[in-house]
Scaffold this motif. Structure first.
Motif, PDB file in Angstrom:
ATOM      1  N   ASP A 181       0.845  -1.192   0.000  1.00  0.00           N
ATOM      2  CA  ASP A 181       0.000   0.000   0.000  1.00  0.00           C
ATOM      3  C   ASP A 181       0.878   1.239   0.000  1.00  0.00           C
ATOM      4  O   ASP A 181       0.601   2.223   0.689  1.00  0.00           O
ATOM      5  N   LEU A 182       1.954   1.182  -0.784  1.00  0.00           N
ATOM      6  CA  LEU A 182       2.914   2.282  -0.867  1.00  0.00           C
ATOM      7  C   LEU A 182       2.595   3.140  -2.088  1.00  0.00           C
ATOM      8  O   LEU A 182       2.362   2.610  -3.182  1.00  0.00           O
ATOM      9  N   VAL A 183       2.599   4.447  -1.906  1.00  0.00           N
ATOM     10  CA  VAL A 183       2.218   5.376  -2.963  1.00  0.00           C
ATOM     11  C   VAL A 183       3.308   6.418  -3.137  1.00  0.00           C
ATOM     12  O   VAL A 183       3.806   6.987  -2.144  1.00  0.00           O
ATOM     13  N   ALA A 184       3.687   6.661  -4.378  1.00  0.00           N
ATOM     14  CA  ALA A 184       4.689   7.694  -4.658  1.00  0.00           C
ATOM     15  C   ALA A 184       4.181   9.045  -4.173  1.00  0.00           C
ATOM     16  O   ALA A 184       3.013   9.394  -4.353  1.00  0.00           O
ATOM     17  N   GLY A 185       5.065   9.799  -3.519  1.00  0.00           N
ATOM     18  CA  GLY A 185       4.701  11.103  -2.999  1.00  0.00           C
ATOM     19  C   GLY A 185       4.170  11.082  -1.587  1.00  0.00           C
ATOM     20  O   GLY A 185       3.939  12.145  -0.998  1.00  0.00           O
ATOM     21  N   LEU A 239       9.728   0.336  -8.765  1.00  0.00           N
ATOM     22  CA  LEU A 239      10.329  -0.617  -7.843  1.00  0.00           C
ATOM     23  C   LEU A 239      11.526   0.014  -7.137  1.00  0.00           C
ATOM     24  O   LEU A 239      12.374   0.645  -7.797  1.00  0.00           O
ATOM     25  N   TYR A 240      11.616  -0.179  -5.832  1.00  0.00           N
ATOM     26  CA  TYR A 240      12.694   0.388  -5.029  1.00  0.00           C
ATOM     27  C   TYR A 240      13.362  -0.714  -4.209  1.00  0.00           C
ATOM     28  O   TYR A 240      12.752  -1.742  -3.900  1.00  0.00           O
ATOM     29  N   TYR A 241      14.605  -0.437  -3.861  1.00  0.00           N
ATOM     30  CA  TYR A 241      15.440  -1.425  -3.161  1.00  0.00           C
ATOM     31  C   TYR A 241      15.909  -0.835  -1.840  1.00  0.00           C
ATOM     32  O   TYR A 241      16.372   0.307  -1.773  1.00  0.00           O
ATOM     33  N   LEU A 242      15.798  -1.637  -0.794  1.00  0.00           N
ATOM     34  CA  LEU A 242      16.218  -1.235   0.549  1.00  0.00           C
ATOM     35  C   LEU A 242      17.270  -2.210   1.043  1.00  0.00           C
ATOM     36  O   LEU A 242      17.099  -3.424   0.911  1.00  0.00           O
ATOM     37  N   LEU A 265      10.492  -3.188  -2.840  1.00  0.00           N
ATOM     38  CA  LEU A 265       9.187  -2.597  -2.563  1.00  0.00           C
ATOM     39  C   LEU A 265       8.710  -1.867  -3.816  1.00  0.00           C
ATOM     40  O   LEU A 265       9.520  -1.257  -4.534  1.00  0.00           O
ATOM     41  N   GLU A 266       7.401  -1.881  -4.052  1.00  0.00           N
ATOM     42  CA  GLU A 266       6.842  -1.170  -5.199  1.00  0.00           C
ATOM     43  C   GLU A 266       5.986  -0.007  -4.715  1.00  0.00           C
ATOM     44  O   GLU A 266       5.058  -0.201  -3.917  1.00  0.00           O
TER      45      GLU A 266
END
Length: 270
Positions: A181-185, A239-242, A265-266
């Motif tokens: 439930d991740l949203v850009a911004g 897509l992001y990387y942690l 994570l997307e």
């Protein structure tokens, strides 16, 4: 001369500083074909690899022996393993229940070395095997534990939190904002734990995928607060990387341990 059990205990009491940064090591990742699905059921494909460029197949596959998938009811779900090639391992996962799936490669192994009869010897195995694996009469015993977790999250239908419960083993991320439930911004809140306790002052690297196509990788270094909390924000969907890594001794006394965590994570469009 110290007896073997005393030597092992002394070796385990040593602390360890932080791991090498991601700039010095290949990134490990699990890449799902999608992170959110609708409908009664579905199937996703997941690639498992290590690489320099994010989500580019150019180094090696990840082994799947330590693959653990937790379903929306907290029970283990078995994938259909397709196989491993030169650069990636691939498996399918059928989503038969509504809710969130936690897909992880979680390993915990011991490494050791010792001298016996004037010869230096090495050993690798589990903690349970350690005492019997190092023979009587061994001297200069050196032992360390490596605990690593690489994971991603996928949801069918409405998300739930059952699969997100902490394992209380090693370094892990417990989402406060649901990972699907991740949203850009919009800021997302995550908590980092070491053996179930807040990872205070831990540095993380957070970076968007597609580093191969940028002159600057755009790595952001973040630090957890006194509760192990950190805020993630993405300007653009994708897509992001942690990644985080540390030694056990940075948080409390205990055995020498190398701890690492990575996640994909997307972030969706607003």
């Amino acid at each position: 001369m110290l007896a073997k059990p005393t030597l092992i205990a002394a070796s385990l009491a040593l602390g360890l500083s932080t791991f090498a940064s991601s700039a010095e090591a290949h990134r490990r990742w699990l890449l799902p074909s999608t992170t959110v699905m609708a409908g009664e059921e579905g199937t996703i494909t997941v690639d498992a690899a290590a690489s320099n460029g994010l989500f580019v197949f150019e180094h090696r596959p990840l082994g799947l022996d330590d693959l653990v998938i937790t379903g929306p009811d907290g029970q283990r779900v078995e994938p259909v393993v397709i196989g491993s090639g030169a650069y990636r391992s691939v498996f399918d996962l059928k989503l038969a229940r509504q809710g969130t799936y936690r897909i992880a490669i979680a390993s915990d192994g011991m490494m050791g070395s010792y001298e016996l009869n004037g010869e230096r010897r090495r050993w690798r195995g589990s903690r349970a095997e350690m005492e019997s694996a190092i023979p009587e009469g061994a001297t200069d015993v050196r032992v360390s534990e490596n605990v690593a977790r690489t994971e991603t999250f996928v949801t069918l239908g409405a998300p739930n939190d059952t699969a997100l419960a902490p394992t209380n083993s090693g370094l892990e991320m417990i989402p406060v904002t649901h990972p699907n439930d991740l949203v850009a911004g919009e800021e997302a809140q995550m908590r980092l734990l070491v053996d179930g306790e807040p990872a205070v002052g831990l540095e993380l690297e957070f970076v968007a995928g597609g580093t191969r196509y940028r002159d600057e990788p755009g790595i952001r270094t973040l630090t957890t607060d006194a509760n192990g909390m950190v805020s993630l924000s993405a300007d653009e969907p994708g897509l992001y990387y942690l990644e985080a890594s540390a030694g056990r001794g940075e948080y409390e006394d205990g055995p020498e341990r190398r701890l690492s965590y990575t996640a994909v994570l997307e972030f969706m469009p607003l």
